[in-house]
Design an enzyme around this catalytic site. Structure first.
Site, PDB file in Angstrom:
ATOM      1  CB  ILE A  30     -59.284 -23.804  44.555  1.00 25.61           C
ATOM      2  CG1 ILE A  30     -59.626 -23.191  45.916  1.00 25.61           C
ATOM      3  CG2 ILE A  30     -59.968 -25.171  44.389  1.00 25.61           C
ATOM      4  CD1 ILE A  30     -59.171 -23.991  47.112  1.00 25.61           C
ATOM      5  CG  HIS A  31     -53.707 -26.382  42.675  1.00 28.75           C
ATOM      6  ND1 HIS A  31     -53.348 -27.701  42.824  1.00 28.75           N
ATOM      7  CD2 HIS A  31     -53.229 -25.726  43.768  1.00 28.75           C
ATOM      8  CE1 HIS A  31     -52.669 -27.849  43.947  1.00 28.75           C
ATOM      9  NE2 HIS A  31     -52.587 -26.658  44.545  1.00 28.75           N
ATOM     10  CB  VAL A  32     -55.796 -30.403  39.535  1.00 34.50           C
ATOM     11  CG1 VAL A  32     -56.261 -31.853  39.457  1.00 34.50           C
ATOM     12  CG2 VAL A  32     -56.021 -29.716  38.200  1.00 34.50           C
ATOM     13  CB  ALA A  35     -60.535 -28.998  42.551  1.00 37.66           C
ATOM     14  CD  GLU A 103     -51.521 -26.866  47.842  1.00 35.05           C
ATOM     15  OE1 GLU A 103     -51.533 -25.644  47.615  1.00 35.05           O
ATOM     16  OE2 GLU A 103     -51.976 -27.706  47.054  1.00 35.05           O
TER      17      GLU A 103
END
Length: 104
Positions: A30-32, A35, A103
């Site tokens: 969970i990156h930018v 999020a 992704e």
């Protein structure tokens, strides 16, 4: 959890509260971007929500709070949502978590 069944739903936990456990399927965790996707799901919704990861609980409506969890690939996030929109938001969250936030 494996395969396409990455959601365990317990309904209800308390009066009107839903809880689920989601596996993080995207390799980057969970990156930018994920999020931000999560937070946008709450736009216009009437509910309170928290994410718990490795014992730390944060406001699920805040990008910075979600990022502070450092949630990584194959980790499990416990989601708790309470309010009139809880069921709808939980379904939206299930869709984005199970898709790996696009992704995979």
């Amino acid at each position: 959890m494996s395969g396409g069944d990455d959601l365990v739903l317990h309904n209800p936990v308390e009066d009107g509260e839903l809880s689920a456990i989601f596996m993080i399927r995207n390799p980057s965790g969970i990156h930018v971007r994920p999020a931000g996707t999560i937070v946008k799901l709450f736009d216009g919704e009437d509910c309170e929500a928290t994410f718990t990861y490795l014992g730390k609980t944060v406001n699920a409506r805040s990008v910075m709070s979600i990022l502070m969890l450092g949630a990584s690939y194959n980790g499990e996030i416990t989601v708790r949502i309470k309010g009139p929109s809880a069921s709808r938001v939980m379904q939206k969250l299930a869709e984005v978590f199970n898709s790996g936030f696009g992704e995979l």
